[in-house]
Design an enzyme around this catalytic site. Structure first.
Site: not given
Ligand code: NAD
Length: 358
Positions: A140, A191, A223, A247, A251
């Protein structure tokens, strides 16, 4: 010297729910919590008061405070403003000005509310996960970024996923410290099978772990973590991950609980100074009606006591009081269920106070 707390109600239901949290703080103050509270506007309220979402006086106040309690910002009346004047800019400004790099998002499901989840009650009842998300680095913020023209005439968008060893080390240590205060299990999500950034992330987290021999460290690809979160979320205690993965996962984890009005959060700097807020927004659709659920904000106060003011027993007392209120069957409309008694924002706040005082 007393602890300084900045109270920023913000907009919409922020004003109503923070008022209930302040009652809880006043009760604790009368019972031994040494705290000095000062209120200031932020978001749309900041724009209305001083022409910008993070007024200079508010910024000066939060900088000299030990902690910040934030309600929520935003509202339809501010949507047409230029981007830099919108309420959300106030929030981003607070995060960057205060250097809040560690975002703590618990996903807790009180057993009394298990039916509110879209998952089977036995999969989620009693769920208690803490997701620690790196908040100021990663893709980001990485440079270079942009949209550029290619030689063949089409455009391409690009971002950079970058983490330095020190950025990984400091978020890892926050997560290890939290794991020490909880179930002493930490799962680092990455990852590393595809990304070099993740390879380094895994190495640095493992290295930091040698200073925390009592914490059981595991690693999981993102994943798989997403799958495990919906399959058997109770396997997790603390999870730590980079900005973008956090992020998304936080959620998803929040929604396992099915009750947005119940979830607190914290964002911490390197010295434990923190901003505490419910995860939900300003809910303009119900603002001013006295029906918003104040429990996420009251539970944010509990997080503040635990992580900034080191008053774990007061934090425990608040969480237990909330549990007893739910046991009594009191529910705001967002968590209402058959056989329960519907109450408004103020009644819910008063009920927590009564249990706290009992
Ligand atoms: P929201 O979280 O405000 O509301 C989503 C839904 O959940 C609404 O139906 C709302 O009524 C309900 N809800 C939220 N909190 C509740 C509570 N405590 N009790 C009962 N019901 C509750 O999200 P949104 O509608 O997408 O956004 C509304 C405004 O809030 C926008 O301006 C948005 O930018 C802003 N926002 C602010 C923050 C923040 O301040 N941290 C976070 C998200 C959204």
């Amino acid at each position: 010297m007393s602890n300084k707390l900045a109270i920023l109600p913000g907009d919409g239901i922020g004003i109503e729910i923070v008022a209930e949290a302040v009652k809880v703080l006043n009760h604790l103050k009368a019972n031994g919590l040494d705290i000095e509270m000062t209120e200031a506007p932020v978001g749309g309220a900041g724009y209305d008061a001083a022409g910008k979402p993070l007024p200079d006086e508010t910024l000066a106040l939060v900088k000299q405070s030990d902690a910040v309690l934030l309600g929520a910002v935003g509202g339809p009346q501010y949507e047409e403003l230029p981007r830099e004047l919108r309420p959300e800019r106030g929030l981003l400004g607070l995060r960057s000005e205060l250097g809040l790099f560690a975002n703590l998002r618990p996903a807790i499901l009180y057993p009394q509310l298990a039916e509110a989840s879209s998952l089977k009650a036995d999969v989620v009842a009693g769920l208690d996960i803490m997701i620690v998300r790196e908040l100021t680095g990663g893709i980001y913020f990485g440079q270079p970024r942009g949209i550029r023209d290619k030689d063949n005439g089409e455009r391409e968008g690009f971002n950079t996923l970058v983490y330095s060893e020190s950025e990984v080390d400091r978020i890892a240590r926050v997560a290890f410290d939290i794991a020490m205060k909880r179930g002493r299990r930490l799962c680092s999500v990455d990852k590393a099978n595809v990304l070099e950034v993740s390879e380094l992330w895994r190495e640095v987290v493992t290295r930091a772990g040698s200073d925390y021999p009592e914490v059981e460290l595991s690693h999981m690809y993102v994943d798989n973590a997403a799958m495990q979160l919906v399959k058997w979320p109770k396997q997790f205690d603390v999870m730590v991950t980079k900005n973008m993965f956090g992020d998304i996962l936080s959620d998803a984890a929040a929604m396992l609980t099915g009750s947005i009005g119940m979830l607190p959060s914290a964002s911490l700097d390197a010295d434990g100074k923190g901003m505490y807020e419910p995860i939900h927004g300003s809910a303009p659709d119900i603002a001013g009606q006295g029906v918003a659920n104040p429990l996420a904000t009251i539970l944010s106060v509990a997080m503040m006591l635990r992580y900034t003011f080191d008053r774990a027993s007061m934090a425990d007392a608040i969480e237990a009081a909330v549990g007893r209120v739910l046991d009594r069957g009191l529910r705001t409309p967002d968590i209402m269920a058959e056989g329960c008694e519907q109450v408004g924002t103020v009644e819910m706040g008063e009920a927590v106070l009564t249990e706290l005082a009992a």
